[in-house]
Design a protein around this motif. Structure first.
Motif, PDB file in Angstrom:
ATOM      1  N   ARG A  20      -1.857  -1.649   6.448  1.00 21.23           N
ATOM      2  CA  ARG A  20      -0.564  -2.476   6.707  1.00 21.23           C
ATOM      3  C   ARG A  20      -0.555  -3.773   5.846  1.00 21.23           C
ATOM      4  O   ARG A  20      -1.610  -4.395   6.235  1.00 21.23           O
ATOM      5  N   ALA A  22       1.229  -7.546   5.815  1.00 15.81           N
ATOM      6  CA  ALA A  22       2.059  -8.709   6.565  1.00 15.81           C
ATOM      7  C   ALA A  22       2.714  -9.603   5.619  1.00 15.81           C
ATOM      8  O   ALA A  22       1.684  -9.902   4.747  1.00 15.81           O
ATOM      9  N   ARG A 111       6.694  -5.940   7.759  1.00 21.69           N
ATOM     10  CA  ARG A 111       5.420  -5.302   8.014  1.00 21.69           C
ATOM     11  C   ARG A 111       5.251  -4.015   7.307  1.00 21.69           C
ATOM     12  O   ARG A 111       6.268  -2.998   7.553  1.00 21.69           O
ATOM     13  N   GLN A 113       3.931  -0.353   6.286  1.00 21.88           N
ATOM     14  CA  GLN A 113       2.698   0.346   6.623  1.00 21.88           C
ATOM     15  C   GLN A 113       2.610   1.809   5.986  1.00 21.88           C
ATOM     16  O   GLN A 113       3.716   2.481   5.612  1.00 21.88           O
ATOM     17  N   THR A 151       1.282 -16.065   7.416  1.00 21.40           N
ATOM     18  CA  THR A 151       1.651 -15.176   8.161  1.00 21.40           C
ATOM     19  C   THR A 151       1.543 -15.807   9.664  1.00 21.40           C
ATOM     20  O   THR A 151       1.108 -17.147   9.928  1.00 21.40           O
TER      21      THR A 151
END
Length: 340
Positions: A20, A22, A111, A113, A151
């Motif tokens: 994942r 960010a 995000r 993924q 982030t």
């Protein structure tokens, strides 16, 4: 076919591998500082970039989505619990096989993924980075030369990369050895949680292990470190399985066959009990004692389908949740009720 329906899911201790990323947009405040109008603007801008990806993704805006439908996405690992409960404009884009998904306006603006069945972290990393590089051509990311990607949570600053594995480790759990393992993981910058990550409780001997530190480490360093760690944990689980199935063979065999008998004949069953029994069934399949479930299901796809929201979605109108334990039993009998 979705990743959790692949046969590979039931062949190894490692159920899945996930990466994942960010990311945030440079010209907008972080999501927790956005008002509805700004959040909608972020959503529109990211959606335009997502529509240009080579991988075709379906988009769903979650602002007015019924709670049960958001919970289905959560149970399928497509969105977080945090996102399922958001009220600001947000959305999810995901592919048919659900290997790639992009959350918009979760804790961060973006995000990305990627998840694959089994021990395939390299494939997940490659797919996530391909999407990231493509989006980065159209979007200006918030990036600092000293700190890396910026982030909302400081623990994601740097690479913004969280790598995780989902493992089925019932023997480490039942022997109590997992507690010491968890303490070691925390001290070395990793976390062990339930299958749905932060805030989720473990069920059916299934745990998620992920890195906690992204700042000061490269993507390759993070990937390599967690690969080595999970290999060690899987080896310990395999060693315990060999030892205990030899020393306690009758007890292990009895648990496996009892689990099959109950699931093939139950008329009402709670989620926690069903997950424990499915864990025993999965062990029996891996040991070659039991055949796979009927209908081409994997054990993890069954575990997903008997979660409350997903079960409602596939068996009855979503506004009627009065008989979930009965419907769960009906569904499980269809998967396991055949002569052996």
């Amino acid at each position: 076919m979705k990743w959790f329906e692949q046969a590979e899911v039931d062949k190894n201790i490692v159920i899945s591998s996930r990466v994942r990323l960010a990311r945030n947009l440079d010209k907008f405040a972080f999501p927790y500082r956005l008002n509805p109008a700004m959040a909608k603007e972020v959503l529109q801008e990211v959606c335009e970039a997502v529509s240009g990806l080579e991988n075709r993704l379906d988009f769903m805006e979650l602002t007015s989505t019924p709670p049960w439908e958001s919970n289905v996405l959560y149970e399928r690992h497509l969105i977080s619990r945090h996102m399922a409960e958001k009220t600001l404009p947000c959305g999810i884009a995901y592919g048919e096989g659900e290997n790639l998904s992009i959350m918009i306006n979760e804790e961060d603006h973006i995000r990305i993924q990627a998840v694959f069945e089994g021990n395939n972290l390299e494939a997940a990393y490659k797919k996530a980075m391909e999407a990231d590089n493509a989006l980065g051509q159209d979007l200006d990311y918030a990036f600092d030369g000293d700190f890396g990607f910026l982030t909302s949570c400081p623990t994601n600053t740097g690479t913004g990369l969280r790598a995780s594995y989902m493992l089925h480790i019932p023997f480490l759990e039942s022997t109590g050895m997992l507690k010491a393992q968890a303490e070691m993981l925390t001290k070395t910058g990793f976390a062990i949680r339930g299958a749905h990550g932060e805030g989720s409780s473990p069920r059916g001997g299934i745990y998620q292990i992920s890195n906690q530190i992204t700042l000061g480490k490269s993507e390759d360093e993070i990937i390599t470190a967690i690969q080595r760690l999970v290999e060690q944990i899987a080896d310990k689980e395999a060693h315990l399985r060999t030892q205990l199935t030899k020393d306690l063979n009758a007890e292990v065999m009895d648990a496996i066959w009892r689990a099959h008998g109950i699931l093939a004949n139950c008329r009402k069953i709670a989620l926690d009990e069903a997950m424990k029994l499915l864990s025993d069934i999965r062990l029996g399949i891996m040991m070659g004692i039991l055949p796979p479930p009927m209908g081409g299901h994997t054990i993890y796809s069954i575990m997903t389908n008997i979660q409350d929201a997903t079960l409602q979605a596939i068996t009855m109108p979503a506004d009627d949740a009065r008989h979930l334990e009965i419907l769960r039993a009906d569904y499980l009998r269809q998967c396991f009720n055949r002569p052996l």
